[in-house]
Design a protein around this motif. Structure first.
Motif, mmCIF file in Angstrom:
data_model
loop_
_atom_site.group_PDB
_atom_site.id
_atom_site.type_symbol
_atom_site.label_atom_id
_atom_site.label_comp_id
_atom_site.label_asym_id
_atom_site.label_seq_id
_atom_site.Cartn_x
_atom_site.Cartn_y
_atom_site.Cartn_z
ATOM 1 N N THR A 496 0.829 -1.206 0.000
ATOM 2 C CA THR A 496 0.000 0.000 0.000
ATOM 3 C C THR A 496 0.865 1.258 0.000
ATOM 4 N N SER A 497 1.959 1.253 0.778
ATOM 5 C CA SER A 497 2.843 2.411 0.855
ATOM 6 C C SER A 497 3.502 2.683 -0.490
ATOM 7 N N ILE A 498 3.986 1.633 -1.159
ATOM 8 C CA ILE A 498 4.645 1.811 -2.460
ATOM 9 C C ILE A 498 3.651 2.312 -3.499
ATOM 10 N N ILE A 499 2.431 1.769 -3.468
ATOM 11 C CA ILE A 499 1.410 2.239 -4.418
ATOM 12 C C ILE A 499 1.088 3.715 -4.156
ATOM 13 N N ASN A 500 0.984 4.121 -2.882
ATOM 14 C CA ASN A 500 0.735 5.528 -2.563
ATOM 15 C C ASN A 500 1.842 6.420 -3.103
ATOM 16 N N LEU A 501 3.098 5.995 -2.937
ATOM 17 C CA LEU A 501 4.223 6.788 -3.450
ATOM 18 C C LEU A 501 4.155 6.900 -4.974
ATOM 19 N N CYS A 502 3.822 5.802 -5.641
ATOM 20 C CA CYS A 502 3.750 5.819 -7.104
ATOM 21 C C CYS A 502 2.589 6.681 -7.611
ATOM 22 N N ILE A 503 1.452 6.638 -6.918
ATOM 23 C CA ILE A 503 0.317 7.483 -7.311
ATOM 24 C C ILE A 503 0.676 8.951 -7.136
ATOM 25 N N ARG A 545 6.701 19.641 5.515
ATOM 26 C CA ARG A 545 5.332 19.401 5.981
ATOM 27 C C ARG A 545 4.595 18.324 5.193
ATOM 28 N N VAL A 546 5.244 17.737 4.183
ATOM 29 C CA VAL A 546 4.515 16.816 3.303
ATOM 30 C C VAL A 546 4.066 15.549 4.017
ATOM 31 N N PHE A 547 4.708 15.197 5.145
ATOM 32 C CA PHE A 547 4.314 13.990 5.870
ATOM 33 C C PHE A 547 3.224 14.249 6.910
ATOM 34 N N GLU A 548 2.794 15.501 7.062
ATOM 35 C CA GLU A 548 1.737 15.811 8.021
ATOM 36 C C GLU A 548 0.385 15.364 7.473
ATOM 37 N N PRO A 549 -0.499 14.828 8.323
ATOM 38 C CA PRO A 549 -1.821 14.418 7.843
ATOM 39 C C PRO A 549 -2.642 15.618 7.390
ATOM 40 N N PHE A 550 -3.408 15.427 6.312
ATOM 41 C CA PHE A 550 -4.298 16.430 5.718
ATOM 42 C C PHE A 550 -3.538 17.588 5.071
ATOM 43 N N PHE A 551 -2.210 17.473 4.933
ATOM 44 C CA PHE A 551 -1.473 18.502 4.207
ATOM 45 C C PHE A 551 -1.271 18.025 2.767
ATOM 46 N N THR A 552 -1.693 18.824 1.806
ATOM 47 C CA THR A 552 -1.553 18.464 0.401
ATOM 48 C C THR A 552 -1.256 19.702 -0.427
ATOM 49 N N ARG A 554 -1.969 19.641 -3.625
ATOM 50 C CA ARG A 554 -2.891 19.554 -4.770
ATOM 51 C C ARG A 554 -4.093 20.474 -4.563
ATOM 52 N N LYS A 555 -4.903 20.589 -5.606
ATOM 53 C CA LYS A 555 -6.069 21.465 -5.530
ATOM 54 C C LYS A 555 -7.080 20.905 -4.548
ATOM 55 N N LYS A 556 -7.930 21.777 -4.054
ATOM 56 C CA LYS A 556 -8.945 21.386 -3.086
ATOM 57 C C LYS A 556 -9.887 20.366 -3.710
ATOM 58 N N GLY A 557 -10.143 19.269 -2.964
ATOM 59 C CA GLY A 557 -11.043 18.237 -3.448
ATOM 60 C C GLY A 557 -10.373 17.115 -4.210
ATOM 61 N N GLU A 558 -9.047 17.241 -4.486
ATOM 62 C CA GLU A 558 -8.342 16.220 -5.262
ATOM 63 C C GLU A 558 -7.645 15.199 -4.381
ATOM 64 N N GLY A 559 -7.736 15.322 -3.071
ATOM 65 C CA GLY A 559 -7.096 14.354 -2.188
ATOM 66 C C GLY A 559 -7.244 14.765 -0.736
ATOM 67 N N HIS A 560 -7.093 13.778 0.154
ATOM 68 C CA HIS A 560 -7.220 14.058 1.589
ATOM 69 C C HIS A 560 -5.901 14.464 2.226
ATOM 70 N N GLY A 561 -4.780 14.264 1.540
ATOM 71 C CA GLY A 561 -3.479 14.587 2.141
ATOM 72 C C GLY A 561 -3.047 13.569 3.175
ATOM 73 N N LEU A 562 -3.476 12.289 2.997
ATOM 74 C CA LEU A 562 -3.135 11.256 3.974
ATOM 75 C C LEU A 562 -2.190 10.194 3.406
ATOM 76 N N GLY A 563 -1.889 10.260 2.101
ATOM 77 C CA GLY A 563 -1.052 9.236 1.480
ATOM 78 C C GLY A 563 0.341 9.169 2.071
ATOM 79 N N LEU A 564 1.069 10.298 2.053
ATOM 80 C CA LEU A 564 2.442 10.311 2.563
ATOM 81 C C LEU A 564 2.480 10.149 4.083
ATOM 82 N N SER A 565 1.466 10.658 4.777
ATOM 83 C CA SER A 565 1.449 10.501 6.234
ATOM 84 C C SER A 565 1.275 9.026 6.606
#
Length: 599
Positions: A496-503, A545-552, A554-565
């Motif tokens: 799951t982590s590798i897929i998140n990084l690739c996405i 800050r990229v590893f913080e939860p809900f930090f992204t 990307r544009k609003k609505g395109e992600g939750h900002g939880l992948g890297l966290s």
């Protein structure tokens, strides 16, 4: 010795069918089978015919166990592909019924027994009837996964059934092995064994006492030498690390007696501050001395000052807790043209100390490692808070889901619309549970199931899934080591982590690009998996800050900002480390490292 060997192999049998990688299982199975055959040969030499026959029966059972494991592993491989397909197929913006179907499929993949699988299947059939008339692409995918060639429920039924068979077979092998070892021990003279054990134990404790005594003596000796020669060692180690500036701002490594005398006055402050990155300034902010650490950190800019034209001027300034150095080109008068000023570097100041009653100041500079340490501490604190909040919210939502489930199954519902309202509420609750699950991963509160994994096999098996999950214009490349790399890790969370990084890498590539996934052993003898792209890169001011939860970004609505966290939390919980480097316009490299298990 045969009895002891049997006891040792019995202890390793319980984890034999837990090996996920076929290559790892094959290795462990071959080793176990060789031990049994060696013990059988030893018994035959001793003319223990009855024991040898019993051991032959165990070997036959082990061979049968191996055949069933091969079938189960084939289904497990399909299960892993199904898990990745379902995780990437979930559309959080879909209607309630379809999202509930996705979550039912996800729960079915993780089912541990036939009872819970049957309940999930009945719920799935009930909801499928609600969307039976819909014939869009997403509905076709759901039906294909659930009833088509992949067939989630049939695959899990086979796996659960085979696991029951394997557990029974393995239990029978363990019981027979333990019975045989106990029977051999009861009919053998153990006096020689006990004597050898006592002698071995005595040698072990004597060796341990000697090592402890020698280590204590070595520590006391070194500590005594350091105390006696502290000042001399400090001066000898640090004098070579200081550089001086003359009146023309030219740098020199040769120190005069006057320089050494001045430096001796700085040593107490340097020791107290415990910071080797410093610079000494006069009242006009011009440098007088700098440490080697400061010179190395800003070497490119400082060398440029040494090669400047005679008409160029250097501008030094302390402002806003930073020290700035700029180069003013071809200034013939006192009025400075802003367009002709070239900034060379700016460093953040940790502290400033005045040297006695003189006009000179000792300025300590913050190192990048200090900033990384503070960022790590901030993320750790955030993880603790996130974990506590997520647990509380999860408990409350669990009560809500249970209550809604009871209400949905009750006979008091008359209108079908009432059932749909409850289903929509359950959908929203399941979506919240999915977000909470990601937060628990970041806070390192999620229970992991580590096992021995061959990383190159895992990456090769994940290649097609990554190609499916990323953009069609993006090319995915694998650069793997020739030798197998083993580590103890939770394979599902790692995938799951590798897929998140690739996405994330795919989203960073606007047109055509390349994502390179590589494996290697780094200089610290750690196993490193890297995901590199040639996308737009991450600005330096937000990299921390990229590893913080809900930090992204990307544009609003395109992600939750939880992948890297999620990746950060999983890597830290697994005892690993994560590094990110990125440059605007050149791409991003994320590397995760874990302890290497030598085969």
């Amino acid at each position: 010795m045969s009895a002891i060997d049997l006891m040792q192999v019995s202890q390793t049998l319980n984890g034999l069918d837990k090996q996920r990688s076929p290559s790892v299982f094959s290795y462990e199975y071959t080793q176990t089978l060789q031990i049994y055959r060696q013990i059988k040969a030893d018994l035959e030499v001793l003319n223990a015919v009855e024991y040898s026959k019993q051991l032959e029966e165990i070997i036959v059972l082990l061979d049968s166990f191996n055949s069933v494991v091969k079938v189960r592993n084939d289904y497990n491989y399909r299960k892993n592909n199904l898990r990745v397909t379902v995780d990437n197929g979930i559309n959080l913006n879909a209607n309630n019924e379809k999202l509930y179907l996705w979550n039912l499929l996800k729960s079915a993949i993780e089912a541990k027994n036939l009872l819970s699988l049957g309940e999930l299947y009945r719920d799935f059939i009930h909801v499928v009837e609600l969307v039976e008339s819909e014939n869009d692409a997403e509905s076709k995918i759901i039906k294909n996964i659930s009833f088509g060639a992949l067939n989630v429920f049939s695959t899990l039924e086979k796996i659960i059934t085979l696991n029951v068979v394997l557990n029974r077979n393995l239990e029978e092998i363990v019981i027979k092995t333990n019975f045989l070892s106990n029977e051999i021990i009861s009919n053998s003279d153990n006096r020689l064994v006990d004597k050898g054990f006592i002698e071995t134990k005595s040698i072990y404790f004597l060796s341990l006492a000697f090592v402890l005594f020698f280590s204590l003596y070595l520590v006391i000796t070194i500590f005594s030498l350091i105390r006696k020669n502290r000042k001399v060692m400090l001066s000898l180690s640090d004098i070579s690390d200081i550089k001086s500036f003359d009146k023309n701002d030219m740098i020199s490594s040769e120190l005069t007696d006057k320089d050494l005398l001045f430096y001796s006055k700085m040593i107490p402050s340097i020791v107290r501050e415990n910071n080797a990155n410093f610079i000494v300034l006069n009242k006009s902010d011009s440098p007088i001395y700098c440490s080697k650490a400061f010179y190395d950190q800003n070497k490119t800019a400082l060398l440029k000052t040494q090669e400047r034209d005679r008409q160029d001027r250097l501008i030094y300034q302390v402002q806003d807790n930073h020290y700035f150095l700029s180069l003013a080109h071809n200034q013939q008068n006192e009025a400075l043209d802003l367009d002709a000023i070239e900034p060379l570097f700016s460093v953040e100041i940790a502290s400033i100390q005045k040297l006695g009653s003189s006009e000179f100041r000792l300025v300590f500079i913050k190192s990048e490692s200090d900033e990384q340490s503070k960022q790590s501490e901030r993320l750790d604190s955030l993880a603790i808070i996130t974990g506590a909040v997520a647990h509380d919210i999860n408990n409350m939502i669990s009560v809500i889901v249970s209550s809604l489930g009871i209400l949905r199954d009750s006979k008091s519902l008359i209108l079908s619309e009432d059932g749909k309202v409850i289903d929509r509420a359950l959908f929203s609750a399941d979506k919240s549970i999915s977000l909470i699950d990601r937060l628990l991963t970041f806070s390192r509160c999620k229970k992991l199931a580590p096992e021995l994994v061959e990383i190159n096999d895992l990456l090769e098996g994940l290649y097609e899934v990554i190609c499916f999950a990323t953009d069609e214009k993006v090319k995915v490349e694998l650069v793997l080591t020739d030798k197998p790399l083993y580590t103890y890790i939770d394979p599902g969370q790692l995938e799951t982590s590798i897929i998140n990084l690739c996405i994330n890498s795919s989203n960073a590539i606007q047109d055509e690009g390349v994502i390179t996934i590589s494996s290697k052993v780094n200089a610290a003898d750690k196993l490193t998996i890297s995901v590199e792209d040639n996308g737009h890169g991450i600005p330096k001011n937000i990299q921390g800050r990229v590893f913080e939860p809900f930090f992204t970004g990307r544009k609003k609505g395109e992600g939750h900002g939880l992948g890297l966290s999620m990746v950060y939390g999983f890597v830290k919980q697994s005892g690993g480390s994560i590094e990110l480097s990125s440059q605007i316009g050149q791409g991003t490299l994320v590397s995760i490292s874990f302890s290497l298990k030598h085969s």
